[in-house]
Design an enzyme around this catalytic site. Sequence first.
Site, PDB file in Angstrom:
ATOM      1  N   HIS A 101     -11.058  -2.666   2.908  1.00 30.73           N
ATOM      2  CA  HIS A 101     -10.979  -2.234   4.306  1.00 30.73           C
ATOM      3  C   HIS A 101     -11.811  -0.993   4.595  1.00 30.73           C
ATOM      4  O   HIS A 101     -11.983  -0.633   5.766  1.00 30.73           O
ATOM      5  CB  HIS A 101      -9.516  -1.969   4.672  1.00 30.73           C
ATOM      6  CG  HIS A 101      -8.912  -0.846   3.884  1.00 30.73           C
ATOM      7  ND1 HIS A 101      -8.609  -0.953   2.548  1.00 30.73           N
ATOM      8  CD2 HIS A 101      -8.578   0.415   4.236  1.00 30.73           C
ATOM      9  CE1 HIS A 101      -8.109   0.185   2.118  1.00 30.73           C
ATOM     10  NE2 HIS A 101      -8.075   1.034   3.113  1.00 30.73           N
ATOM     11  N   ASP A 102     -12.313  -0.326   3.559  1.00 37.43           N
ATOM     12  CA  ASP A 102     -13.114   0.887   3.737  1.00 37.43           C
ATOM     13  C   ASP A 102     -14.608   0.673   3.502  1.00 37.43           C
ATOM     14  O   ASP A 102     -15.378   1.625   3.606  1.00 37.43           O
ATOM     15  CB  ASP A 102     -12.632   1.977   2.769  1.00 37.43           C
ATOM     16  CG  ASP A 102     -11.327   2.624   3.193  1.00 37.43           C
ATOM     17  OD1 ASP A 102     -11.039   2.622   4.404  1.00 37.43           O
ATOM     18  OD2 ASP A 102     -10.594   3.121   2.318  1.00 37.43           O
ATOM     19  N   ASP A 133      -2.946   4.725  -2.436  1.00 35.06           N
ATOM     20  CA  ASP A 133      -4.044   5.294  -1.665  1.00 35.06           C
ATOM     21  C   ASP A 133      -4.379   6.704  -2.158  1.00 35.06           C
ATOM     22  O   ASP A 133      -3.480   7.544  -2.313  1.00 35.06           O
ATOM     23  CB  ASP A 133      -3.633   5.333  -0.188  1.00 35.06           C
ATOM     24  CG  ASP A 133      -4.752   5.708   0.737  1.00 35.06           C
ATOM     25  OD1 ASP A 133      -5.699   4.913   0.876  1.00 35.06           O
ATOM     26  OD2 ASP A 133      -4.672   6.795   1.345  1.00 35.06           O
ATOM     27  N   ASP A 148       0.857  -1.186   0.000  1.00 37.26           N
ATOM     28  CA  ASP A 148       0.000   0.000   0.000  1.00 37.26           C
ATOM     29  C   ASP A 148       0.893   1.237   0.000  1.00 37.26           C
ATOM     30  O   ASP A 148       1.768   1.376   0.866  1.00 37.26           O
ATOM     31  CB  ASP A 148      -0.887   0.009   1.244  1.00 37.26           C
ATOM     32  CG  ASP A 148      -2.327   0.369   0.935  1.00 37.26           C
ATOM     33  OD1 ASP A 148      -2.527   1.367   0.219  1.00 37.26           O
ATOM     34  OD2 ASP A 148      -3.244  -0.343   1.376  1.00 37.26           O
ATOM     35  N   GLU A 189      -6.157   4.093  -6.169  1.00 36.71           N
ATOM     36  CA  GLU A 189      -7.458   4.385  -5.557  1.00 36.71           C
ATOM     37  C   GLU A 189      -7.810   5.831  -5.892  1.00 36.71           C
ATOM     38  O   GLU A 189      -7.041   6.756  -5.610  1.00 36.71           O
ATOM     39  CB  GLU A 189      -7.385   4.195  -4.044  1.00 36.71           C
ATOM     40  CG  GLU A 189      -8.726   4.457  -3.368  1.00 36.71           C
ATOM     41  CD  GLU A 189      -8.616   4.652  -1.868  1.00 36.71           C
ATOM     42  OE1 GLU A 189      -9.536   4.244  -1.159  1.00 36.71           O
ATOM     43  OE2 GLU A 189      -7.603   5.228  -1.405  1.00 36.71           O
TER      44      GLU A 189
END
Length: 578
Positions: free
Chosen positions: A346-347, A214, A105, A273
């Site tokens: 995870h979100d 991210d 990440d 993302e």
Amino acid sequence: MPQNDSSAAAAWWQNAVVYQIYPRSFADSDADGIGDLQGIIEHLDHLAQLGADVLWLSPVYPSPHADNGYDISDYQGIDPLFGTLADFDRLLAAVHERGMKLIMDLVVNHTSDEHPWFTASRDGGPTGPKRDWYIWRPPRPGVEPGTPGAEPNNWGSFFSGPTWTRDEASGEYYLHLFARKQPDLNWENPEVRQAVHAMMRWWLDRGVDGFRMDVINLVSKDPALPDGPVPPGARHGDGSASYVCGPRIHEFLAEMHREVFAGYPRRLLTVGEMPDVTVEEARRFTDPANRELDMVFQFEHVSLDSGPGGKFDPRPLRLTDLKASLGRWQTGLAGTGWNSLYWNNHDQARAVSRFGDDSPEYRTRSAALLATVLHLHRGTPYVYQGEELGMANAPFTAIGDFRDIESLNHYREQVAAGADPEQVLTALRARSRDNARTPMQWDATDHGGFTTGTPWIAVNPDHRTVNAKAQLADPGSVFHHYRRLIELRHTEPAVTHGDFRMLHPDDERIYAFTRHHAAGGTELLVLANVSGEPVETTVPDGWAGTETLLTNVADAAPLTSPHTLQPWEARIHRRAAS
């Protein structure tokens, strides 16, 4: 031309499935209640049995954990909570030994406020050498410094409140689109970009196979930082027009490709993302000729069940809206770009609770249906830990059960504004990110086999019946349906390369489409009844009686025309391409 040049006709990741691990909640090897790298190593065979090709590792860097690791204080280390760099090297070697790849990440829109870069930027004052590594501004003219409204603009944070925090020593404010402990880097400064590139090369030289980036489309901001419009009922302005796919974003990503990825002979994976990205922008980002990214995560389809008040104002999903959205992305990126395919991460709250039916009667079947629909679209599927078991939302009872900063800030702000606490909790139960972060359910023992200690967040009590050990032993489980879907992707070229055509776009219960692969001589038909009632549907000409490749219903009847699909039934058929 380098081997990893993104103009390559068919990159390995187009035929791959990515498995995301949220380390804090995956497996705890040392009984401290927090997952760690050794725990991941001990469970890698689970991924291998599933058939996953890539492990995406959520942040394991040193961090104060204000946002569970997405606030990084050292980009070139491992947080002691998770282990050591030696542990990471062992994990990477174990992944590669199993024929899988590992991506990290990359969180470079912001750092932690405890990162040495930020402490130097803050403590050196307005004339310090690293001041311009972050985004600092004086208070708004004519407003008493330190009072509400003195912030340099009116933007609201993704995590509630203003996007600015005042430094008492200098009197200036620093920008943070997320939590106050996550100051935004200033990508206008070439020294910042060079430092990020050097860090990325350090990890790639260590052997990692790429990055999930991210909120990468937020790194370019309009330098003027103008006020944004204030939506009805909101306390802060919406500044997204100034930072979503900002003025230099394509330049920055092309530079990153040139300075980092183009220098490696092996083919790497890059996925960005991108909140609020449009189909048109995504096509440009993922066009191989532009050498920017391989694919993007977009949020359109996981925002369709949000009301006017945003994610904590949930409403039922209309299937026609979902088909219109996913169909538009399939069409929009066809022939040029590439889609990432996901329900969970995870979100996001758990998909089987959100879009399926997590009751005992239909949980397995609806989880398998959601997987079937998603994995048969064109793009690279992502599986989030526990999704392959049909893990569901947790039965949170009180605000003390939650851990996520976004949820806690929202509750505090809403209750302070006079909202009914129980109504706020109802919304959090449906959509809190903590639903995705409850521990992985390995077996029916206490704490689900995640830890022998006290878990940092409670394990879902349904782990007594929903767990990996039980599902591995059950050929009809969600796990084995995912395994068969992944095997199909690996063996049937039409899944990866076939054209996509949506059927029945106006039907509120049937999700159906075809995948046509002329070069492989194969065509696939996907039929899914996204409801709890039997539904009769028409079947395209020539499909009755064709081969059933996969179904989530035991002893499924041969396909007829018309055909009645059972509740939450999904099936895939194959025939020679016409």
